[in-house]
Design a protein around this motif. Structure first.
Motif, PDB file in Angstrom:
ATOM      1  N   GLU A  74      39.190  35.174  55.642  1.00 11.33           N
ATOM      2  CA  GLU A  74      38.729  36.268  54.786  1.00 11.33           C
ATOM      3  C   GLU A  74      39.040  35.979  53.316  1.00 11.33           C
ATOM      4  O   GLU A  74      38.184  36.146  52.434  1.00 11.33           O
ATOM      5  N   VAL A  75      40.270  35.554  53.052  1.00  8.64           N
ATOM      6  CA  VAL A  75      40.662  35.248  51.670  1.00  8.64           C
ATOM      7  C   VAL A  75      39.834  34.087  51.129  1.00  8.64           C
ATOM      8  O   VAL A  75      39.359  34.126  49.981  1.00  8.64           O
ATOM      9  N   CYS A  76      39.649  33.054  51.928  1.00  9.57           N
ATOM     10  CA  CYS A  76      38.876  31.889  51.480  1.00  9.57           C
ATOM     11  C   CYS A  76      37.413  32.249  51.228  1.00  9.57           C
ATOM     12  O   CYS A  76      36.780  31.700  50.321  1.00  9.57           O
ATOM     13  N   ALA A  77      36.875  33.167  52.031  1.00 12.28           N
ATOM     14  CA  ALA A  77      35.489  33.595  51.828  1.00 12.28           C
ATOM     15  C   ALA A  77      35.340  34.276  50.468  1.00 12.28           C
ATOM     16  O   ALA A  77      34.398  33.988  49.708  1.00 12.28           O
ATOM     17  N   TRP A  78      36.267  35.177  50.142  1.00  8.82           N
ATOM     18  CA  TRP A  78      36.177  35.870  48.857  1.00  8.82           C
ATOM     19  C   TRP A  78      36.511  34.930  47.692  1.00  8.82           C
ATOM     20  O   TRP A  78      35.972  35.089  46.595  1.00  8.82           O
ATOM     21  N   LEU A  79      37.378  33.957  47.938  1.00 13.40           N
ATOM     22  CA  LEU A  79      37.652  32.961  46.894  1.00 13.40           C
ATOM     23  C   LEU A  79      36.400  32.132  46.613  1.00 13.40           C
ATOM     24  O   LEU A  79      36.076  31.831  45.455  1.00 13.40           O
ATOM     25  N   SER A  80      35.664  31.794  47.662  1.00  9.74           N
ATOM     26  CA  SER A  80      34.401  31.066  47.498  1.00  9.74           C
ATOM     27  C   SER A  80      33.371  31.909  46.763  1.00  9.74           C
ATOM     28  O   SER A  80      32.628  31.413  45.909  1.00  9.74           O
ATOM     29  N   PHE A  81      33.338  33.200  47.085  1.00  4.68           N
ATOM     30  CA  PHE A  81      32.420  34.117  46.407  1.00  4.68           C
ATOM     31  C   PHE A  81      32.769  34.222  44.925  1.00  4.68           C
ATOM     32  O   PHE A  81      31.878  34.316  44.070  1.00  4.68           O
ATOM     33  N   THR A  82      34.069  34.168  44.614  1.00  2.61           N
ATOM     34  CA  THR A  82      34.513  34.192  43.220  1.00  2.61           C
ATOM     35  C   THR A  82      34.035  32.956  42.468  1.00  2.61           C
ATOM     36  O   THR A  82      33.530  33.045  41.344  1.00  2.61           O
ATOM     37  N   VAL A  83      34.177  31.795  43.099  1.00  2.00           N
ATOM     38  CA  VAL A  83      33.751  30.544  42.478  1.00  2.00           C
ATOM     39  C   VAL A  83      32.234  30.519  42.315  1.00  2.00           C
ATOM     40  O   VAL A  83      31.705  30.088  41.289  1.00  2.00           O
ATOM     41  N   MET A  84      31.511  31.013  43.312  1.00  2.00           N
ATOM     42  CA  MET A  84      30.062  30.972  43.274  1.00  2.00           C
ATOM     43  C   MET A  84      29.504  31.851  42.162  1.00  2.00           C
ATOM     44  O   MET A  84      28.546  31.479  41.472  1.00  2.00           O
ATOM     45  N   THR A  85      30.086  33.026  41.959  1.00  2.00           N
ATOM     46  CA  THR A  85      29.573  33.959  40.949  1.00  2.00           C
ATOM     47  C   THR A  85      30.255  33.792  39.595  1.00  2.00           C
ATOM     48  O   THR A  85      29.721  34.222  38.577  1.00  2.00           O
ATOM     49  N   GLN A  86      31.438  33.182  39.599  1.00  2.00           N
ATOM     50  CA  GLN A  86      32.252  33.023  38.383  1.00  2.00           C
ATOM     51  C   GLN A  86      32.368  34.360  37.655  1.00  2.00           C
ATOM     52  O   GLN A  86      32.104  34.472  36.458  1.00  2.00           O
ATOM     53  N   CYS A  87      32.822  35.360  38.418  1.00  2.00           N
ATOM     54  CA  CYS A  87      32.891  36.732  37.914  1.00  2.00           C
ATOM     55  C   CYS A  87      34.331  37.233  38.021  1.00  2.00           C
ATOM     56  O   CYS A  87      34.937  37.171  39.105  1.00  2.00           O
ATOM     57  N   VAL A  88      34.890  37.745  36.930  1.00  2.00           N
ATOM     58  CA  VAL A  88      36.289  38.190  36.891  1.00  2.00           C
ATOM     59  C   VAL A  88      36.568  39.333  37.871  1.00  2.00           C
ATOM     60  O   VAL A  88      37.578  39.300  38.588  1.00  2.00           O
ATOM     61  N   PRO A  89      35.741  40.383  37.945  1.00  2.00           N
ATOM     62  CA  PRO A  89      36.026  41.457  38.904  1.00  2.00           C
ATOM     63  C   PRO A  89      36.138  40.960  40.344  1.00  2.00           C
ATOM     64  O   PRO A  89      36.948  41.478  41.116  1.00  2.00           O
ATOM     65  N   VAL A  90      35.331  39.970  40.708  1.00  2.00           N
ATOM     66  CA  VAL A  90      35.427  39.412  42.056  1.00  2.00           C
ATOM     67  C   VAL A  90      36.779  38.729  42.240  1.00  2.00           C
ATOM     68  O   VAL A  90      37.423  38.857  43.291  1.00  2.00           O
ATOM     69  N   GLY A  91      37.255  38.032  41.208  1.00  2.00           N
ATOM     70  CA  GLY A  91      38.543  37.381  41.274  1.00  2.00           C
ATOM     71  C   GLY A  91      39.684  38.380  41.412  1.00  2.00           C
ATOM     72  O   GLY A  91      40.637  38.154  42.176  1.00  2.00           O
ATOM     73  N   VAL A  92      39.599  39.506  40.704  1.00  2.00           N
ATOM     74  CA  VAL A  92      40.628  40.549  40.819  1.00  2.00           C
ATOM     75  C   VAL A  92      40.633  41.129  42.224  1.00  2.00           C
ATOM     76  O   VAL A  92      41.696  41.325  42.835  1.00  2.00           O
ATOM     77  N   PHE A  93      39.442  41.417  42.764  1.00  2.00           N
ATOM     78  CA  PHE A  93      39.326  41.938  44.126  1.00  2.00           C
ATOM     79  C   PHE A  93      39.899  40.951  45.127  1.00  2.00           C
ATOM     80  O   PHE A  93      40.594  41.347  46.074  1.00  2.00           O
ATOM     81  N   THR A  94      39.638  39.665  44.937  1.00  2.00           N
ATOM     82  CA  THR A  94      40.144  38.634  45.840  1.00  2.00           C
ATOM     83  C   THR A  94      41.671  38.566  45.789  1.00  2.00           C
ATOM     84  O   THR A  94      42.327  38.469  46.829  1.00  2.00           O
ATOM     85  N   PHE A  95      42.235  38.634  44.595  1.00  2.00           N
ATOM     86  CA  PHE A  95      43.691  38.554  44.447  1.00  2.00           C
ATOM     87  C   PHE A  95      44.386  39.746  45.108  1.00  2.00           C
ATOM     88  O   PHE A  95      45.362  39.571  45.850  1.00  2.00           O
ATOM     89  N   ILE A  96      43.893  40.953  44.864  1.00  2.00           N
ATOM     90  CA  ILE A  96      44.501  42.148  45.468  1.00  2.00           C
ATOM     91  C   ILE A  96      44.373  42.087  46.991  1.00  2.00           C
ATOM     92  O   ILE A  96      45.310  42.414  47.723  1.00  2.00           O
ATOM     93  N   GLY A  97      43.200  41.646  47.471  1.00  2.00           N
ATOM     94  CA  GLY A  97      43.012  41.507  48.916  1.00  2.00           C
ATOM     95  C   GLY A  97      43.955  40.484  49.520  1.00  2.00           C
ATOM     96  O   GLY A  97      44.486  40.680  50.611  1.00  2.00           O
ATOM     97  N   PHE A  98      44.182  39.392  48.797  1.00  2.00           N
ATOM     98  CA  PHE A  98      45.105  38.357  49.273  1.00  2.00           C
ATOM     99  C   PHE A  98      46.530  38.907  49.404  1.00  2.00           C
ATOM    100  O   PHE A  98      47.215  38.655  50.402  1.00  2.00           O
ATOM    101  N   VAL A  99      46.975  39.669  48.413  1.00  4.04           N
ATOM    102  CA  VAL A  99      48.317  40.252  48.467  1.00  4.04           C
ATOM    103  C   VAL A  99      48.448  41.183  49.674  1.00  4.04           C
ATOM    104  O   VAL A  99      49.423  41.118  50.428  1.00  4.04           O
ATOM    105  N   GLN A 100      47.464  42.066  49.878  1.00  2.00           N
ATOM    106  CA  GLN A 100      47.526  43.007  50.991  1.00  2.00           C
ATOM    107  C   GLN A 100      47.453  42.303  52.339  1.00  2.00           C
ATOM    108  O   GLN A 100      48.222  42.613  53.266  1.00  2.00           O
TER     109      GLN A 100
END
Length: 342
Positions: A285-311
């Motif tokens: 799950e974390v890797c999928a959202w990390l890939s989505f972050t890289v693909m879109t190069q969008c800061v909000p996606v990166g923030v969502f990925t980081f918070i999700g990773f912590v939880q």
């Protein structure tokens, strides 16, 4: 004649001896124990007034059974809405706790906390998944009230925007399918207030990242097609891996929230991550959202990925401790979520 009577008496004596062994003995009771019933007093944690008094409660009664008795007296407090405590500020007792094992006498005093209205975990996951699915599409189709009349119902010329919409939609459709057909939820319900907070989190982040990805001024990733399609491939692999792990976990036997079987890799290569981590579903799950972050190069996606990773790290570590505690010979090589590290 007298000889016959003596013979008859001798026969009767032999019969009695054969029946009674060493003679007639008083019967001794077997397996008789001193059976002590419990009395349970349930109080309001604020006013300390008595809500009910349960008499002659079995000593081997569980907290879940006591909650059921309370529900009969107070129909509005169904068991999942109740939290019974030994102290007003203490922790809630578990449903599987047995009355005679608690640090109480034969008269137990408990405090009832009303958890409020509850909804099933199935409804929770459906609400968390349906919302982001449709919220994202509102921004993708650029409804008039979002970007202004000049961009109403227009489409982005960038392929990455269309790919991002497809990936986001597939992810939440997968979650809906898993919720309905795959997941087995160990805990019955969740408070409505918590559900509302969860929906604000998922729906809000979906709107935030969708706003920037679908914005008319959105710029494509720095490294172009190489960055986009390599991240897209990684995203699809991780989504397949996550789905495979959830299917595998569905076949694992458990007793409520306690696993009774160690999840192991199968012939499916996506499950081989079980060699290294206890919760590969979170890893994928974390890797999928990390890939989505890289693909879109969008800061909000990166923030969502980081918070999700912590939880998810918190959840993974809790599950890892449960596996180690409940399952003998649990593989020592496994970590919680990141192979050989965390």
């Amino acid at each position: 004649m007298g000889c016959l009577e003596l013979k008859s008496l001798f026969t009767v004596a032999q019969f009695i001896k054969a029946r009674c062994g060493d003679g007639l003995k008083a019967g001794e009771p077997k397996n008789v124990k001193n059976y002590v019933f419990f009395e349970v007093e349930v109080l309001d944690p604020d006013s300390r007034t008595q809500l009910c008094y349960l008499d002659k409660v079995e000593p081997n009664a569980t907290i879940k059974e006591i909650k059921t008795l309370l529900h009969k007296l107070y129909p509005k407090w169904y068991p999942s809405r109740q939290a019974l405590k030994l102290h007003p500020e203490g922790k809630a007792l578990k449903d599987e706790d047995v009355l005679e094992d608690l640090p109480v006498g034969t008269t137990a005093t408990m405090f009832l906390q009303d958890l409020g209205p509850q909804l099933s975990w199935t409804m929770v996951f459906l609400a968390e998944s349906v919302g982001p699915l449709f919220v994202y599409l509102l921004f993708y189709y650029r409804l008039p009230f979002i970007y202004g009349p000049a961009h109403s119902y227009s489409r982005s010329p960038h392929a990455v925007v269309r790919l991002a919409c497809i990936c986001h939609t597939l992810h939440y459709i997968k979650r809906l399918v898993e919720t309905i057909f795959v997941h087995r939820f160990s805990q019955g319900t969740l408070p409505v207030q918590t559900i509302m907070l969860n929906c604000v989190y998922y729906w809000g982040f979906a709107a935030w990242l969708a706003y920037y990805i679908n914005h008319p001024l959105y710029t494509t990733p720095m490294y172009g097609k190489l960055q986009i399609y390599s991240a897209l491939l990684m995203f699809l692999i991780c989504e397949c891996g996550n789905f495979s792990i959830n299917l595998s976990l569905n076949r694992i036997s458990s007793n409520g929230s306690k696993p009774t079987q160690i999840p192991n890799p199968t012939n499916n290569p996506f499950t081989w991550l079980f060699f290294f981590v206890s919760c590969p579903n979170y890893t994928y799950e974390v890797c999928a959202w990390l890939s989505f972050t890289v693909m879109t190069q969008c800061v909000p996606v990166g923030v969502f990925t980081f918070i999700g990773f912590v939880q998810m790290t918190i959840w993974a570590r809790e599950k890892h401790r449960t596996y180690v505690k409940e399952c003998k010979d649990y593989p020592e090589l496994r970590s919680a979520i990141i192979p050989l590290f965390l």
